[in-house]
Write a protein that holds these residues in place. Structure first.
Motif, PDB file in Angstrom:
ATOM      1  N   ARG A   1       0.889  -1.166   0.000  1.00 43.44           N
ATOM      2  CA  ARG A   1       0.000   0.000   0.000  1.00 43.44           C
ATOM      3  C   ARG A   1       0.913   1.197   0.000  1.00 43.44           C
ATOM      4  O   ARG A   1       1.711   1.366   0.914  1.00 43.44           O
ATOM      5  CB  ARG A   1      -0.869   0.012   1.252  1.00 43.44           C
ATOM      6  CG  ARG A   1      -2.187  -0.717   1.052  1.00 43.44           C
ATOM      7  CD  ARG A   1      -3.234  -0.230   2.030  1.00 43.44           C
ATOM      8  NE  ARG A   1      -2.675   0.085   3.326  1.00 43.44           N
ATOM      9  CZ  ARG A   1      -3.119  -0.452   4.467  1.00 43.44           C
ATOM     10  NH1 ARG A   1      -4.111  -1.299   4.464  1.00 43.44           N
ATOM     11  NH2 ARG A   1      -2.574  -0.114   5.613  1.00 43.44           N
TER      12      ARG A   1
ATOM     13  N   ASP B   1       0.432  -4.625   2.317  1.00 45.45           N
ATOM     14  CA  ASP B   1      -1.013  -4.789   2.277  1.00 45.45           C
ATOM     15  C   ASP B   1      -1.357  -6.205   2.711  1.00 45.45           C
ATOM     16  O   ASP B   1      -1.487  -7.108   1.893  1.00 45.45           O
ATOM     17  CB  ASP B   1      -1.519  -4.512   0.851  1.00 45.45           C
ATOM     18  CG  ASP B   1      -3.040  -4.453   0.805  1.00 45.45           C
ATOM     19  OD1 ASP B   1      -3.667  -4.900   1.775  1.00 45.45           O
ATOM     20  OD2 ASP B   1      -3.564  -3.959  -0.202  1.00 45.45           O
TER      21      ASP B   1
ATOM     22  N   ARG C   1      -4.651  -7.816   1.266  1.00 48.45           N
ATOM     23  CA  ARG C   1      -4.595  -8.330  -0.100  1.00 48.45           C
ATOM     24  C   ARG C   1      -3.714  -9.578  -0.169  1.00 48.45           C
ATOM     25  O   ARG C   1      -3.984 -10.509  -0.920  1.00 48.45           O
ATOM     26  CB  ARG C   1      -4.073  -7.252  -1.062  1.00 48.45           C
ATOM     27  CG  ARG C   1      -4.824  -7.310  -2.393  1.00 48.45           C
ATOM     28  CD  ARG C   1      -4.335  -6.269  -3.369  1.00 48.45           C
ATOM     29  NE  ARG C   1      -3.287  -6.781  -4.204  1.00 48.45           N
ATOM     30  CZ  ARG C   1      -2.288  -6.031  -4.687  1.00 48.45           C
ATOM     31  NH1 ARG C   1      -2.206  -4.759  -4.360  1.00 48.45           N
ATOM     32  NH2 ARG C   1      -1.380  -6.558  -5.475  1.00 48.45           N
TER      33      ARG C   1
END
Lengths: 518, 335
Positions: free
Chosen positions: A109, A115, A118
């Protein structure tokens, strides 16, 4: 005929002092599983390391889908579409499944932040697609070996490779897990992809592979269609080198007294009910594939590893060996395959190394070292074992492999050991020096020393052994006399898998249900 | 023919031996040369440095660090480390006070008892490391804290004075040699250095110390009970902790329970400057002694030149880096 997916031609690779590959060939067709087989040290791993960019070839051509390529680094190979699963796992035990799968290419990110969400989602999707029942958040170190293997596979497949290479993928798996793995492979293979499957296990290869390529001593031998090839045929190709018929085991005599008798040796990790006799003046060869448990027998004999069961009888008296110090007291010495790590004080001189084991018994008075006596003894062995060293004060690090091995032998002879366990006595030793070590072993046996010789090299086993103990998967599968031992039958008994294959169990007369359980 | 050949070979072996001996001593020679250079530097830099009085003062101030360093040289050569020697020394000083002052034991009994107490501490360290397989750093870190606390508990956090123990301070500050101003403490240091040096090079304990540090696994597989010898090494090194406790309390005339912390790092620094490898297998008592002297000379010289205490530590730190770095370069060249 369609264009091959992966082609290797005329590849040579040498390491200092060793020619690992010579004029190597390989052809992987689109949509097939190609098995790659060969003895220990035949060059399988080297070839894989070239394909995956760990090493670069000296000469030769590589083509992927018709395009020439040369993998410059593991990362580069992955980008080209070649994923490899090594025999040794490359996982970080303290990270989760998801973190391991996407290591080095974690979703971010911004530029700096990871992240995690994800990462988890991507991994879950990948595992779903592969039908792998793994939790992305599980910590890898806490998974079973089989599940760790699955993580490796998920990681390899997450790169969406065209070529997947698996080096002994089933070494740690049980039958059900092997089946899961094979399912996975069958789903992966489709037009445009292919698998190179390296394994020692013949019946597995027969089930999964379309063709089999045999290599031997770094050279390409042949490629057979699996449907029409028989296991003996493949084994014959694997071992079928011309043997030096001039040299045979010396002084083979069955009438000698048994010195050491081992009954039902077991360890938690591997060994199952290992029994054998060692006679006086005998060289008893231990043959088997990597991981068959030969080294473990040696280490168990001298108490370096813990025993879970079994008895050791020395000259009719049962002995207990809790550690190498006790083994040495009984006159049993172990010469490790890894001399540098387990055999020598590399930074110290020849004299100190030879005197090390016998220091307290022979070279001390009132707690002080009698250096003159130690030097005399060392000088004697340097002479009798023909150790080539400029002086007794030479640091052993600077000696050649053969002479280092002789120093280790001298250490045990100085200690008056008469049962010697040699683990790979000629590993890393050049050809000429090998012959000298062989002579030395024969001389020692002729003097009445009893020798266990563990070796991965079949020619060495056949050249030296009075009898051959063949092991597979932690068991002794057969003891062969020198007269009946040959490359084919040793290989046959070394590849039996009684725990997984009922036919093998029947041949060995083992009740699987009982013996197979730990 | 053979009669001619044999002596030639012997000579070749002998010269190889000398070359090897010189090579083995090189680090010590280098350390000794640096000691001389530093000594010469201060002699020129300050008019007060070069005198017999200051020379003995330097030796005198080396005694405690030197004693600790000699003991810990064994542990480090065996591939271990001992962080408990500083506070352990303070504890042994307190124990000396307990034995001699509080229990009123005679000197001939109380002093050996205090030294033996150090040995017991070392024994515990050895058992933790060798039998319980606790990494030496952790095991001796724990012992360091235990000893620090125990020293305070046993002394009620107050110094124990030896005013009523006749002869105790003479152990350190007395003059055994009549007519010459040469403190006993320095004699003690030289004596134990000699004993430790002989034991390290000539005894079974010393030989196995090197072997274990060189390759523990190979030593074990050679049929040597490594666990037993490791315990022995730590216990032996512990005796030096005890002796250092006696020496420091005799010098001060009191056992100071809170003075130990920090000595362990000075002692380890002395060992390292003296060329002993922290990864084990190599080192010598002579080197350690020189290392301890270098630290003393630096402290003394910088003090005489009125360089503030803070800067003395900066310089000492740099000396350690230089010493270890030259050792690295030398190793690279010879291999």
């Amino acid at each position: 005929m369609t264009e091959p997916l992966l082609e290797v031609e005329g590849v040579d690779k040498s390491f200092p002092g060793v020619r690992a590959l010579h004029d190597m060939r390989l052809e992987l067709r689109s949509g097939e599983v190609l098995a790659l087989v060969g003895e220990n040290g035949a060059g399988k791993s080297t070839l894989m390391k070239l394909l995956s960019g760990i090493h670069t070839a000296d000469t030769g051509r590589f083509r992927l889908g018709g395009e020439p390529f040369e993998a410059a680094s593991p990362r580069h190979a992955l980008e080209l579409g070649i994923s490899i699963i090594h025999q040794e796992f490359n996982l970080v035990p303290h990270l989760t499944v998801a973190q391991n799968v996407f290591i080095g290419r974690e979703p971010r990110r911004g530029r700096l932040l990871l992240d995690e969400r994800r990462l988890g989602a991507d991994t879950a999707a990948l595992l779903e697609r592969l039908h792998l029942p793994l939790d992305p958040k599980a910590v890898v170190g806490e998974l079973t070996v089989a599940n760790q293997q699955m993580v490796e596979i998920a990681k390899a497949l997450s790169y969406e490779p065209r070529v997947l290479i698996m080096d002994e993928p089933t070494a740690a798996l049980n039958e059900a897990e092997v089946e899961t793995l094979h399912e996975l492979i069958r789903r992966f293979v489709r037009p445009g992809t292919g698998v190179i499957y390296i394994s020692h296990r013949m019946e597995e290869i027969k089930r999964i592979a379309d063709r089999v390529t045999v290599i031997r001593d770094g050279e390409y031998i042949d490629t057979l269609d699996m449907a029409s090839a028989s296991t003996p045929e493949i084994i014959a190709l694997m071992v079928g080198r011309a043997i030096d018929t001039g040299a045979k085991p010396e002084n083979v005599r069955p009438d000698r007294d048994v010195v050491l008798s081992v009954e039902g040796l077991s360890t938690k990790a591997l060994l199952k009910d290992v029994s054998f006799d060692l006679r006086e003046g005998e060289i008893l060869g231990f043959a088997g594939l990597m991981g068959a448990g030969r080294t473990e027998v040696g280490r168990a004999l001298v108490g370096a590893d813990r025993l879970d069961g079994g008895t050791i009888t020395l000259r009719g008296k049962r002995i207990r060996v809790a550690n190498p110090a006790e083994a040495a007291r009984h006159g049993i010495g172990y010469l490790s395959e890894d001399r540098k790590r387990f055999g020598l004080l590399l930074e110290q001189d020849v004299r100190a190394n030879i005197a090390l084991g016998a220091l307290r018994d022979q070279f001390t008075s009132a707690g002080f070292v009698r250096d003159r006596a130690a030097r005399e003894k060392a000088r004697e062995y340097v002479g009798t074992l023909r150790i080539k060293t400029p002086s007794l004060e030479q640091t052993v690090k600077h000696l050649s492999g053969g002479n280092q091995q002789k120093v280790v032998i001298a250490k045990w002879l100085a200690k008056d050991c008469d049962v010697l366990v040699f683990d790979e006595p000629t590993r890393g030793i050049d050809v000429g020096a090998k012959e000298e070590i062989y002579q030395l072993l024969n001389e020692l046996a002729a003097q009445g020393k009893s020798i266990i010789m563990i070796s991965s090299e079949l020619p060495e086993i056949l050249r030296m052994s009075h009898r051959v103990v063949v092991m597979s998967e932690g068991r002794v599968t057969r003891v062969l006399d020198a007269a009946e031992a040959g490359q084919e039958n040793i290989m046959h008994f070394a590849t039996l898998r009684p725990d997984e294959n009922p036919a093998d169990a029947a041949e060995l007369g083992i009740e699987v249900g009982k013996a197979g359980q730990p | 023919m053979t009669a001619v050949k044999a002596p030639a070979r012997d000579r070749a072996q002998a010269s190889g031996g000398i070359a090897a001996a010189v090579k083995g001593r090189l680090q010590q020679l280098l350390a000794f040369a640096s000691l001389i250079v530093i000594y010469a530097f201060f002699s020129f830099a300050s008019p007060f440095f070069f005198s017999y009085g200051n020379f003995t003062a330097i030796l005198f101030s080396t005694v405690v660090i030197g004693t600790l360093a000699i003991g810990t040289t064994f542990v480090i050569i065996a591939g271990g480390i001992d962080l408990s020697i500083g506070t352990g020394m303070a504890l042994c000083a307190v124990m000396s006070g307990v034995f001699l002052v509080k229990l009123g034991l005679p000197l001939w009994l109380g002093v050996p008892a205090a030294i033996l107490f150090g040995g017991v501490m070392g024994l515990v360290n050895g058992i933790n490391v060798a039998l319980l397989k606790i990494p030496p750093f952790i095991a001796t870190l724990a012992m360091m804290l235990v000893a620090e606390g125990l020293a305070l508990v046993l002394s009620d956090s107050t110094p124990i004075y030896f005013n009523d123990v006749p002869g105790y301070t003479d152990i350190s500050t007395g003059n055994l040699i009549p007519g010459v101003n040469f403190p006993n403490a320095v004699l003690v240091l030289l004596a134990i250095a000699l004993i430790a040096g002989v034991l390290l090079t000539k005894s079974v304990l010393g030989r196995y110390t090197y072997s274990i540090g060189s390759n523990e696994e190979a030593t074990s597989l050679s049929g040597i009970d490594v666990r037993k010898w490791k315990i022995a090494i730590y216990a032996f090194a512990g005796l030096f902790i005890g002796l250092a406790g006696v020496m420091i309390s005799a010098r001060l005339g009191s056992a100071q329970p809170a003075t130990g912390m920090g000595y362990e790092l000075q002692a380890i620094a002395a060992v390292v400057i003296g060329g002993t490898s922290l990864s084990g297998g190599k080192g010598s008592i002579v080197g350690t002694l020189i290392g301890a002297l270098i630290i003393s000379v630096l402290n003394n010289g910088l003090q005489i030149m009125s360089i503030p205490q803070e800067w003395q530590n900066v310089i000492l730190g740099c000396v350690i880096l230089v010493a270890v770095y030259t050792d690295r370069i030398r190793k690279k060249e010879t291999t």
